[in-house]
Design an enzyme around this catalytic site. Sequence first.
Site, short mmCIF file in Angstrom:
data_model
loop_
_atom_site.label_atom_id
_atom_site.label_comp_id
_atom_site.label_asym_id
_atom_site.label_seq_id
_atom_site.Cartn_x
_atom_site.Cartn_y
_atom_site.Cartn_z
N CYS A 14 8.68 4.98 -6.06
CA CYS A 14 7.43 5.21 -5.34
C CYS A 14 6.59 3.95 -5.52
O CYS A 14 7.00 3.02 -6.19
CB CYS A 14 6.72 6.48 -5.78
SG CYS A 14 6.11 6.52 -7.46
N CYS A 88 7.39 5.00 -0.48
CA CYS A 88 7.30 3.54 -0.56
C CYS A 88 7.68 2.90 0.77
O CYS A 88 7.52 1.71 0.96
CB CYS A 88 8.13 2.97 -1.71
SG CYS A 88 9.91 2.96 -1.47
N CYS A 92 11.15 -0.65 0.14
CA CYS A 92 12.38 -0.44 -0.62
C CYS A 92 13.53 -1.16 0.07
O CYS A 92 13.81 -0.91 1.24
CB CYS A 92 12.69 1.06 -0.71
SG CYS A 92 14.01 1.41 -1.86
#
Length: 137
Positions: A14, A88, A92
Amino acid sequence: MSDLQPKPSVLFVCVHNAGRSQMAGAFLTHLSQGRVEVRSAGSAPADAVNPAAVEAMAEVGIDMSTETPKILTMEAVQASDVVITMGCGDTCPIFPGKRYLDWKLDDPAGQGVEAVRPIRDEIEQRVHDLLSELLLH
C-alpha cells in the site's frame, strides 16, 4: 507440502505501509505458521505504523508494535509469487509471471481504532481465503 516445494511468497503493498499492508502481513505471518514467506512494503512509506492498526491487531492477539514501514523495492516484487496491492495503483511495478491481486479496502490512515476494526476483520477474512488457496496448490 514437501520440503522440496518452495514456500509460496506474498508481498502486500500500500502507499504508506503503515496500516492495511502491515495488518495483512501480520495476519498471514500469524496464520501461515511459517508456511508462507510474507513481505509488506509501501511506495511512499510513513515514518511509523498506524497506532490504531497496532491497537486493533493487539485486540486479536497479534503484536505489530515492532513493525516499521518499508520502501517497496523491485527485489521484493521479483522475489514474490503473489503481489497484493491495496490502493497503490500504478506505483507498483508489474513483472511478467507474477500474480497480482488488488484488494479494495478503506484506508485506516487518520482513523481511530473503531474505524480500523472492520478493515482489520475484512483483511483477516481475505488472508484466510488467500492462505487456503496458496496451501492447496
